[in-house]
Write a protein that holds these residues in place. Structure first.
Motif, PDB file in Angstrom:
ATOM      1  N   SER A  57      26.901 -25.080  16.423  1.00 55.54           N
ATOM      2  CA  SER A  57      27.686 -26.532  16.252  1.00 55.54           C
ATOM      3  C   SER A  57      26.963 -26.780  15.004  1.00 55.54           C
ATOM      4  O   SER A  57      25.805 -27.184  14.930  1.00 55.54           O
ATOM      5  CB  SER A  57      27.412 -27.353  17.261  1.00 55.54           C
ATOM      6  N   PRO A  58      27.789 -27.348  13.875  1.00 55.05           N
ATOM      7  CA  PRO A  58      27.133 -27.814  12.702  1.00 55.05           C
ATOM      8  C   PRO A  58      26.412 -29.066  12.888  1.00 55.05           C
ATOM      9  O   PRO A  58      25.551 -29.564  12.288  1.00 55.05           O
ATOM     10  CB  PRO A  58      28.389 -28.039  11.718  1.00 55.05           C
ATOM     11  N   ARG A  59      27.136 -29.936  13.884  1.00 52.11           N
ATOM     12  CA  ARG A  59      26.300 -31.082  14.258  1.00 52.11           C
ATOM     13  C   ARG A  59      25.153 -31.066  14.865  1.00 52.11           C
ATOM     14  O   ARG A  59      24.316 -31.709  14.645  1.00 52.11           O
ATOM     15  CB  ARG A  59      27.404 -31.978  15.259  1.00 52.11           C
ATOM     16  N   CYS A 111      22.511 -24.470  18.315  1.00 50.52           N
ATOM     17  CA  CYS A 111      21.936 -24.545  16.930  1.00 50.52           C
ATOM     18  C   CYS A 111      22.210 -22.685  16.759  1.00 50.52           C
ATOM     19  O   CYS A 111      22.045 -22.101  15.725  1.00 50.52           O
ATOM     20  CB  CYS A 111      20.605 -24.674  16.708  1.00 50.52           C
ATOM     21  N   ARG A 129      23.093 -28.455  14.416  1.00 45.39           N
ATOM     22  CA  ARG A 129      22.102 -28.167  13.289  1.00 45.39           C
ATOM     23  C   ARG A 129      21.562 -29.311  12.360  1.00 45.39           C
ATOM     24  O   ARG A 129      20.558 -29.307  11.862  1.00 45.39           O
ATOM     25  CB  ARG A 129      22.763 -26.881  12.563  1.00 45.39           C
TER      26      ARG A 129
END
Length: 236
Positions: A6-8, A88, A10
């Motif tokens: 998930s980019p969020r 992550c 990270r």
């Protein structure tokens, strides 16, 4: 199953940990240009302390990559911690199976997805009395030879002063310096196009650990031992 994250998650971890580490630790970083900015790569490092992953992750992130660790599967069952690790894109492995095929397939997927995969070939914090690297397990070498991904050796010094092995209370004052150096990829070309036997894996692993030990010698200003500490021999 392909590797995902998930980019969020990270972004959240970076926003929380980066300023914290900047405020708590001084840095002496060298060789960041040796960490490829793109593509699957294996980073192999020495292991001194439970504080290693944060300090090394900071170095790798500052080199333009997000670190993906092979972490104990039990950590993924801890509330909140497990959610962060999964979000992550960290990889769960069962204790004692770091070199097993079950653990390597998710790692291969991560490399194919272009991730920066973090390995501690020793498998645990060093037991060498002088804190030099020990002999390594063959997982990183096996993965490198199977995938063709470069292996970047990294040595660090200072985490043992922040959180000595076995201690749960960090020593944050006075502010400590984390010394980290990344070397050029280990030359494993002599193992290309040959059967991947147990001997080949041991030799490739020895090359990786020697590169790490030599880098640590540079950081410490000392000559590393010619023969690395082997915990299996000491236990026998």
């Amino acid at each position: 199953m392909s590797h995902g994250y998930s980019p969020r998650w990270r972004g959240f971890v970076i926003a929380v940990l980066r300023p914290l580490l900047v405020s708590l630790l001084k840095r002496d970083w060298r060789g960041r240009e040796n960490v490829p900015r793109r593509g699957g790569v294996i980073v192999a490092a020495n292991h001194l302390s439970w504080a290693d992953p944060l300090a090394l992750g900071h170095f790798v992130y500052a080199s333009g990559r997000f670190p993906v660790y092979l972490a104990k599967s039990t950590l993924f069952t801890v509330p909140i911690v497990g959610a962060v690790l999964r979000g992550c894109g960290q990889i769960a492995v069962r204790r004692g199976q770091l070199d097993a095929g079950q653990a390597l397939e998710p790692a291969r997927e991560a490399l194919r997805a272009g991730e920066c995969l973090m390995f501690y070939p020793e498998g645990t914090c060093t037991r060498d009395p002088e804190l030099w690297p020990m002999t390594g397990r063959t997982g990183a070498a096996r993965l490198a030879l199977a995938s063709g991904a470069p292996v970047v050796p990294i040595a660090h010094w200072g985490a043992q002063d922040v959180l000595p092995y076995g201690s749960r209370r960090p020593r944050l004052l006075p502010r400590r310096t984390m010394r980290v150096v990344a070397g050029p990829p280990v030359d494993l070309s002599r193992y290309a196009d040959v059967p991947v036997t147990a001997e080949v894996l041991r030799d490739a692993t020895a090359d990786i650990m020697r590169a790490i030990a030599d880098l640590l010698g540079e950081l410490r200003g000392e000559e590393p031992p010619k023969e690395l500490y082997d915990p299996r021999k000491k236990a026998s």
